[in-house]
Design a protein around this motif. Structure first.
Motif, mmCIF file in Angstrom:
data_model
loop_
_atom_site.group_PDB
_atom_site.id
_atom_site.type_symbol
_atom_site.label_atom_id
_atom_site.label_comp_id
_atom_site.label_asym_id
_atom_site.label_seq_id
_atom_site.Cartn_x
_atom_site.Cartn_y
_atom_site.Cartn_z
ATOM 1 N N SER A 291 -27.993 9.994 -23.124
ATOM 2 C CA SER A 291 -28.157 11.435 -23.290
ATOM 3 C C SER A 291 -27.011 12.000 -24.121
ATOM 4 N N THR A 292 -27.337 12.544 -25.286
ATOM 5 C CA THR A 292 -26.303 13.205 -26.089
ATOM 6 C C THR A 292 -25.789 14.449 -25.376
ATOM 7 N N TYR A 293 -26.686 15.151 -24.706
ATOM 8 C CA TYR A 293 -26.308 16.371 -23.995
ATOM 9 C C TYR A 293 -25.264 16.067 -22.915
ATOM 10 N N ASP A 294 -25.543 15.092 -22.074
ATOM 11 C CA ASP A 294 -24.612 14.772 -20.988
ATOM 12 C C ASP A 294 -23.324 14.154 -21.518
ATOM 13 N N THR A 295 -23.447 13.325 -22.557
ATOM 14 C CA THR A 295 -22.251 12.733 -23.155
ATOM 15 C C THR A 295 -21.332 13.819 -23.704
ATOM 16 N N ALA B 4 -17.553 14.652 -22.648
ATOM 17 C CA ALA B 4 -16.504 14.693 -23.673
ATOM 18 C C ALA B 4 -15.652 15.952 -23.570
ATOM 19 N N MET B 5 -16.194 17.023 -22.995
ATOM 20 C CA MET B 5 -15.437 18.277 -22.853
ATOM 21 C C MET B 5 -14.400 18.226 -21.737
ATOM 22 N N VAL B 6 -14.507 17.238 -20.846
ATOM 23 C CA VAL B 6 -13.617 17.182 -19.683
ATOM 24 C C VAL B 6 -12.172 16.939 -20.132
ATOM 25 N N PRO B 7 -11.223 17.792 -19.715
ATOM 26 C CA PRO B 7 -9.817 17.599 -20.102
ATOM 27 C C PRO B 7 -9.152 16.525 -19.244
ATOM 28 N N SER B 8 -8.104 15.971 -19.768
ATOM 29 C CA SER B 8 -7.346 14.964 -19.030
ATOM 30 C C SER B 8 -6.671 15.619 -17.823
ATOM 31 N N PRO B 9 -6.658 14.957 -16.669
ATOM 32 C CA PRO B 9 -5.961 15.527 -15.506
ATOM 33 C C PRO B 9 -4.451 15.614 -15.736
ATOM 34 N N ASN B 10 -3.984 14.873 -16.732
ATOM 35 C CA ASN B 10 -2.549 14.876 -17.031
ATOM 36 C C ASN B 10 -2.159 15.910 -18.078
ATOM 37 N N PRO C 10 -4.174 19.310 -20.037
ATOM 38 C CA PRO C 10 -5.394 20.082 -20.308
ATOM 39 C C PRO C 10 -5.690 20.245 -21.791
ATOM 40 N N THR C 11 -4.768 19.861 -22.647
ATOM 41 C CA THR C 11 -4.991 19.993 -24.092
ATOM 42 C C THR C 11 -5.514 18.693 -24.710
ATOM 43 N N GLU C 12 -5.749 17.690 -23.885
ATOM 44 C CA GLU C 12 -6.255 16.405 -24.384
ATOM 45 C C GLU C 12 -7.532 16.019 -23.648
ATOM 46 N N PRO C 13 -8.457 15.377 -24.372
ATOM 47 C CA PRO C 13 -9.701 14.965 -23.709
ATOM 48 C C PRO C 13 -9.456 13.798 -22.745
ATOM 49 N N CYS C 14 -10.157 13.854 -21.640
ATOM 50 C CA CYS C 14 -10.055 12.753 -20.671
ATOM 51 C C CYS C 14 -10.800 11.516 -21.176
ATOM 52 N N PHE C 15 -11.855 11.757 -21.978
ATOM 53 C CA PHE C 15 -12.694 10.647 -22.443
ATOM 54 C C PHE C 15 -12.838 10.706 -23.969
ATOM 55 N N PRO C 16 -11.773 10.368 -24.698
ATOM 56 C CA PRO C 16 -11.809 10.462 -26.168
ATOM 57 C C PRO C 16 -12.871 9.567 -26.801
ATOM 58 N N ASN C 17 -13.196 8.460 -26.139
ATOM 59 C CA ASN C 17 -14.223 7.578 -26.712
ATOM 60 C C ASN C 17 -15.591 8.244 -26.757
ATOM 61 N N CYS C 18 -15.814 9.182 -25.832
ATOM 62 C CA CYS C 18 -17.074 9.935 -25.884
ATOM 63 C C CYS C 18 -17.126 10.803 -27.144
ATOM 64 N N LEU C 19 -15.984 11.376 -27.503
ATOM 65 C CA LEU C 19 -15.921 12.159 -28.743
ATOM 66 C C LEU C 19 -16.233 11.281 -29.951
ATOM 67 N N ASN C 20 -15.653 10.086 -29.974
ATOM 68 C CA ASN C 20 -15.928 9.164 -31.077
ATOM 69 C C ASN C 20 -17.406 8.824 -31.151
ATOM 70 N N TRP C 21 -18.013 8.667 -29.982
ATOM 71 C CA TRP C 21 -19.457 8.351 -29.942
ATOM 72 C C TRP C 21 -20.267 9.486 -30.558
ATOM 73 N N ALA D 187 -18.245 20.396 -27.835
ATOM 74 C CA ALA D 187 -17.281 19.355 -27.469
ATOM 75 C C ALA D 187 -16.333 19.048 -28.625
ATOM 76 N N LEU D 188 -16.896 18.908 -29.823
ATOM 77 C CA LEU D 188 -16.053 18.610 -30.983
ATOM 78 C C LEU D 188 -15.131 19.775 -31.304
ATOM 79 N N LYS D 189 -15.661 21.002 -31.214
ATOM 80 C CA LYS D 189 -14.856 22.185 -31.510
ATOM 81 C C LYS D 189 -13.727 22.340 -30.494
ATOM 82 N N LYS D 190 -14.018 22.058 -29.239
ATOM 83 C CA LYS D 190 -13.005 22.217 -28.190
ATOM 84 C C LYS D 190 -11.770 21.380 -28.477
#
Length: 787
Positions: free
Chosen positions: A71-75, A79-85, A87-98, A132-135
């Motif tokens: 699902s592109t929608y769910d992915t 991808a929008m989820v921020p890192s718990p460490n 908030p300015t970095e994505p928790c799942f950067p590989n999803c952005l690459n996908w 997600a990409l804009k965020k």
């Protein structure tokens, strides 16, 4: 959920190139003759034994695994989820690459070969990917292309002809608000935008006023800051950390209220699928149950019995243990209940009833879930299941409202409503399921998703080939039956109805497997004989002839040439004796003991009961209702048809089994249903003819206090109670039952035959059955017409 007929899509286990090469284009009876028809060979391409076996092997592997579309929608939401460490970095950067790698050439993030009616789904998925990409400030080129696609196709968001994903009217406008917050410049048509916002506000107010918290929690990404997430959403978190097994809902919930269990769930999904996620996870139980259901509904489950039983055993353990994956989803719970109950597992309906009440109170839009719940409600077997029974009519009304006419699911709904489970012959159902089979069974939740476990070309090709092979055998068997009629001079009995095609049809349409040929022929021949004996006692024979026939069967080894008082008696007794001996010999081989005397006794019981009715008629005697029914369930003549066939279906039947109360209860329940169906359908004619009938006896017993309509209503209620008790005994598991399941099934098969044949007219007179008989015996299925 909606179901659409879409072209083949790709499926991913762990495959990061799911959408590579992204320039995808959308794709969008004659009367039965008394002798068998000459038919052209099936126009299905000849399949070698090896290809048949290869198809079975592919299906066999699929039974134990579930495959989902990505699902592109769910992915995008993950991808929008921020890192718990940070908030300015994505928790799942590989999803952005996908997302960057899997944009379509038109700027959208559509599923492969998406249907033209799923434009709202494409808009929603594309906007989520752009957000997600804009965020995270990546993929400017992809963002611009996505924006151009949204602007060019924005009008589709308000088109009523387009299918709306669940929650679209709330989620999509809210995502547009997110776009503003991210300073994303979307040039959108003002009237359409205002309409969407107005509709969003109305929908939110409507669902809130109805207290539909579960629905609002499911579309968490669409409610934004409007609700207290801790109160509205958190109580729906499951043991696996997810919300509704939805990656998008879980991601949105985490962003609103960080929760380590949410992250654990998302990590587990990405561990399984790589850098993208499906629309629903896990979906293993539902997918595997869907596979089993498809194999059963298409008539090819016998090739996979051991593997299917393994799945059912596992599902039963999950049921007993209260597995969330079953009980937190209406479709899964209803499907599991139906399959487990139909296969002899001891499952109660209370969990289904609980989910059903919740769904009905929340005005669900999920047609597929309502359909599964309705099918489950057809399996009522106990007076204690009144709650489920009470909701059945509401489910039926809901399904009637949901039919829109343009979707594949509508055909399925129409079939279920038009043909009740208890009057659907197995082979008719199988053919209907094959012809209506949806090769690419796409489901719509918040976004579209599909799986080869839902729709699969191998399922279809194997079922068509198997149907046509069995049908070819059935045509030969009917031809042999017609020859048998002539050889035994039964066609010379002018008083008798000629019903050999129908008698054979009732067997072939219920237990069709090649290995059950002997049982089918026993059923069909005895069906022909009971029909003509019934006519002989009714109109064709004198009292002397009737008594002579009974005497000959009692003596058995009588000299036919010397002891038959007429040619008609000679023909009937000779055919009876020849057929009983033939069946007895085959039964001896199967059972490794003599069953001849029992088959003779079955026939004598029928003859005695018919004689008693003839004596009542001659003396103008009026028996009590109890006296009538005690005799009438036997005189209805199902004994010789069903009971000898039990010896030929495979399992060993000991004398102890045959003498057990369960055996007699099954026979009595089946026969009572048939007798009452016959009596209330034909009571007006029989009243005019002065014949005994249960309706007339009810009226007589009431002393004028009961109307004919009251008597018929009373009888329908009795039929329903008897039918449900019959089903309960048939579905009872091995631990509680004496008779083998294969034998008990014949009693239910006959019950479905009776309910079909007496659906409108008095037995064998419905003109609508002609075409049905032809479709089962004479008309092959053409695979190419279904692709």
């Amino acid at each position: 959920m909606h179901l659409l007929h879409l072209s083949n899509s790709l499926f991913s286990g762990r495959n990061d190139s799911h959408f590579r090469n992204p320039c995808f284009s959308p794709t969008i009876s004659a009367c039965v003759e008394t002798r068998v028809q000459r038919v052209a060979p099936p126009r299905v391409a000849a399949s070698s034994v090896s290809s048949f076996d290869e198809t079975k092997e592919r299906i066999s592997k699929l039974i134990h695994k579930a495959e989902y579309s990505i699902s592109t929608y769910d992915t995008a939401w993950v991808a929008m989820v921020p890192s718990p460490n940070s908030p300015t970095e994505p928790c799942f950067p590989n999803c952005l690459n996908w997302l960057l790698e899997n944009q379509c050439c038109n700027g959208s993030w559509a599923r492969p070969h998406h249907h033209s009616l799923l434009q709202k789904d494409v808009l929603s998925s594309t906007l989520a990917c752009v957000l997600a990409l804009k965020k995270w400030g990546v993929g400017e080129e992809q963002i611009n292309r996505g924006v151009r696609f949204i602007e060019s196709n924005f009008a589709s968001a308000n088109e009523k002809s387009q299918i709306s994903p669940v929650g679209f009217d709330i989620i999509f406008p809210t995502m547009l608000d997110y776009a503003k917050d991210l300073f994303l410049n979307l040039r959108l048509e003002a009237n359409t935008l205002n309409d969407l916002i107005h509709k969003r506000d109305f929908e939110l107010k409507s669902h809130s006023s109805k207290g539909e918290e579960a629905y609002l929690a499911y579309i968490a990404e669409g409610i934004g800051k409007l609700y207290d997430c801790e109160k509205t959403i958190m109580k729906y978190q499951r043991k696996n950390g997810s919300f509704f097994n939805s990656p998008s809902t879980t991601a949105a919930a985490y962003m609103a209220l960080p929760n380590p269990d949410c992250l654990n769930y998302l990590h587990s999904a990405l561990t399984k699928f790589g850098n993208s996620v499906p629309a629903v996870y896990p979906l293993d139980i539902y997918s595997r149950l869907s596979t089993v259901d498809s194999l059963e509904r298409l008539g090819i489950c016998r090739y996979f019995r051991d593997k299917i039983q393994t799945v059912l055993d596992e599902m039963y353990r999950c049921w007993v243990q209260g597995d969330e994956e079953i009980f937190m989803d209406a479709s899964t719970c209803a499907l599991a209940f139906r399959l487990l109950r139909m296969n002899g597992c001891n499952v109660t309906s209370d969990r289904v009833t609980s989910i059903l009440e919740e769904r009905l109170s929340s005005n669900t839009k999920d047609v597929h879930a309502i359909l599964e719940l309705y099918r489950a409600s057809e399996l009522i077997i106990s007076p204690d299941e009144g709650d489920l029974d009470g909701q059945k009519s509401r489910l039926k009304h809901l399904l009637e409202q949901k039919i829109s006419g343009g979707r594949n699911v509508d055909r399925e709904v129409n079939c279920v409503l038009q043909y009740p489970f208890y009057s659907t012959l197995d082979r008719i159902s199988k053919r209907r399921n094959i012809e209506n089979y949806n090769l690419d069974n796409t489901r719509i939740a918040k976004t579209s998703y599909s799986s080869p476990n839902f729709g699969n070309k191998d399922f279809l090709s194997l079922s068509v080939e198997d149907f046509n092979k069995c049908q070819a055998m059935h045509r030969q068997e009917l031809k042999h039956l017609e020859i048998w009629v002539v050889e035994n001079k039964l066609d010379e009995l002018k008083f008798a109805r000629s019903k050999s095609a129908y008698c054979y049809f009732s067997a072939a349409a219920t237990f069709f497997e090649p290995e059950l040929s002997d049982a089918r022929m026993s059923w069909a021949k005895n069906g022909v004989l009971t029909t003509l004996v019934d006519d002989f006692f009714d109109v064709g024979g004198s009292v002397e002839e009737l008594k002579n026939l009974i005497h000959l069967v009692e003596v058995w080894d009588a000299d036919v040439s010397a002891e038959c008082c007429s040619q008609n008696v000679r023909i009937i007794f000779s055919a009876l004796k020849t057929t009983i001996c033939e069946i007895g010999d085959k039964g001896f081989v199967k059972q490794e003991r003599s069953v001849m005397n029992h088959i003779i006794k079955i026939w004598l019981d029928l003859l005695y009961s018919m004689m008693k009715e003839a004596e009542w008629d001659k003396a103008k005697s009026l028996p009590t209702m109890d006296e009538y029914m005690k005799n009438a369930y036997v005189s209805f003549a199902l004994g010789p048809i069903v009971l000898p066939a039990l010896y030929l279906v495979g399992p060993k039947l000991s004398e102890k089994m045959v003498n057990h109360s369960e055996y007699h209860n099954l026979f009595k329940l089946m026969s009572t249903c048939g007798r009452l169906l016959n009596d209330f359908q034909g009571y007006e004619r029989e009243m005019k003819d002065g014949k005994l009938n249960a309706v007339t006896l009810y009226l007589t017993k009431s002393g004028g206090e009961m109307t004919k309509e009251d008597a018929v209503t009373e009888m329908k209620g009795l039929i329903e109670r008897e039918r449900r008790e019959l089903l309960r005994l048939v579905l009872e598991g091995e631990k509680s039952s004496v008779l083998p399941k294969a034998c008990k099934d014949l009693f239910w098969h006959m019950s479905t035959v009776l309910h079909l044949f007496y659906n409108k007219d008095d037995g064998f007179t419905s003109q609508e059955l002609f075409g049905v008989v032809n479709s089962i015996i004479n008309e092959p299925i053409v695979l190419n017409e279904l692709l």
